[in-house]
Scaffold this motif. Structure first.
Motif, mmCIF file in Angstrom:
data_model
loop_
_atom_site.group_PDB
_atom_site.id
_atom_site.type_symbol
_atom_site.label_atom_id
_atom_site.label_comp_id
_atom_site.label_asym_id
_atom_site.label_seq_id
_atom_site.Cartn_x
_atom_site.Cartn_y
_atom_site.Cartn_z
ATOM 1 N N UNK A 49 0.843 -1.188 0.000
ATOM 2 C CA UNK A 49 0.000 0.000 0.000
ATOM 3 C C UNK A 49 0.880 1.240 0.000
ATOM 4 N N UNK A 50 0.513 2.235 -0.798
ATOM 5 C CA UNK A 50 1.234 3.502 -0.833
ATOM 6 C C UNK A 50 0.669 4.391 0.270
ATOM 7 N N UNK A 51 1.443 4.535 1.342
ATOM 8 C CA UNK A 51 0.981 5.289 2.513
ATOM 9 C C UNK A 51 1.955 6.418 2.843
ATOM 10 N N UNK A 52 2.316 7.197 1.835
ATOM 11 C CA UNK A 52 3.256 8.295 2.037
ATOM 12 C C UNK A 52 2.710 9.259 3.083
ATOM 13 N N UNK A 53 3.574 9.670 3.991
ATOM 14 C CA UNK A 53 3.184 10.607 5.034
ATOM 15 C C UNK A 53 2.701 9.940 6.310
ATOM 16 N N UNK A 54 2.477 8.639 6.280
ATOM 17 C CA UNK A 54 2.053 7.918 7.480
ATOM 18 C C UNK A 54 3.274 7.340 8.183
ATOM 19 N N UNK A 55 3.292 7.449 9.503
ATOM 20 C CA UNK A 55 4.329 6.821 10.314
ATOM 21 C C UNK A 55 3.818 5.459 10.782
ATOM 22 N N UNK A 56 4.707 4.643 11.335
ATOM 23 C CA UNK A 56 4.273 3.330 11.825
ATOM 24 C C UNK A 56 3.204 3.475 12.903
ATOM 25 N N UNK A 57 3.322 4.505 13.734
ATOM 26 C CA UNK A 57 2.329 4.719 14.793
ATOM 27 C C UNK A 57 0.959 5.098 14.239
ATOM 28 N N UNK A 84 -0.525 27.246 1.006
ATOM 29 C CA UNK A 84 -0.921 27.949 -0.211
ATOM 30 C C UNK A 84 -1.593 26.973 -1.162
ATOM 31 N N UNK A 85 -1.167 25.732 -1.108
ATOM 32 C CA UNK A 85 -1.793 24.640 -1.859
ATOM 33 C C UNK A 85 -1.597 23.373 -1.042
ATOM 34 N N UNK A 86 -2.671 22.608 -0.874
ATOM 35 C CA UNK A 86 -2.548 21.354 -0.121
ATOM 36 C C UNK A 86 -3.014 20.211 -1.021
ATOM 37 N N UNK A 87 -2.054 19.524 -1.631
ATOM 38 C CA UNK A 87 -2.365 18.434 -2.542
ATOM 39 C C UNK A 87 -2.027 17.065 -1.993
ATOM 40 N N UNK A 88 -1.368 17.031 -0.861
ATOM 41 C CA UNK A 88 -1.007 15.754 -0.253
ATOM 42 C C UNK A 88 -2.120 15.360 0.703
ATOM 43 N N UNK A 89 -2.702 14.225 0.424
ATOM 44 C CA UNK A 89 -3.817 13.757 1.239
ATOM 45 C C UNK A 89 -3.322 13.362 2.631
ATOM 46 N N UNK A 90 -4.030 13.822 3.627
ATOM 47 C CA UNK A 90 -3.724 13.398 4.999
ATOM 48 C C UNK A 90 -5.034 12.981 5.653
#
Length: 163
Positions: A49-57, A84-90
């Protein structure tokens, strides 16, 4: 004709399989996070799974009955950000995979924003059962050994012997 997949009387005991298929077809239509499933061995699979920005916790993997459930929930760091632009899903997610009976989870690891989960199916033991056909005269002793159950006909009693 019923709408059941295994509606034939010849399919006995497949209710759980039909329920699994129903659950899988309902599945989550959300494509987030994207994932790959690859065969890494004749009896091994890897889900990535591509989970960029997620930590193990932020990630949790559980096996609930015959489902592998992966949940992700990012916790805000408490700092105020001016984007100014938020394109990374969190956003949070939940992804569930229905596992076939006997599938085991080999392990999971997070590497460069990719969550890898290895699955494998142990090779089952080959079991052969020989069914001995009894003579009508010995049906009384076999019925007594079976807990007092009597066959409707002396021709219907078979003794099962495991090799």
């Amino acid at each position: 004709m019923s709408g059941r997949v295994f509606g034939s009387p010849m399919f006995l005991g497949f209710d759980h399989l039909e329920q699994m298929l129903e659950r899988a077809s309902k599945g989550n239509g959300d494509g987030y996070p994207p994932y790959n499933i690859e065969q890494i061995a004749p009896n091994g699979l890897r889900i990535t799974l591509a989970v960029a920005g997620f930590r193990m916790d932020d990630l949790q993997i559980t096996q609930e009955d015959n489902q592998l459930v992966i949940r992700g929930r990012q916790v805000e760091d408490g700092e105020e950000h001016v984007y100014l632009h938020r394109g990374i899903a969190s956003r949070q997610f939940q992804k569930a995979f229905v596992l076939a009976e006997g599938i085991e989870i080999g392990g999971a690891w997070l590497d460069n924003g990719l969550l890898h989960i290895d699955l494998f199916r142990p090779q089952p033991e080959v079991r052969v059962k020989r069914i001995e056909i009894m003579q009508p005269s010995s049906t009384k002793t076999a019925a007594a050994a079976a807990g007092g159950l009597k066959p409707r006909s002396s021709r219907m009693l078979h003794k099962v012997v495991e090799d």
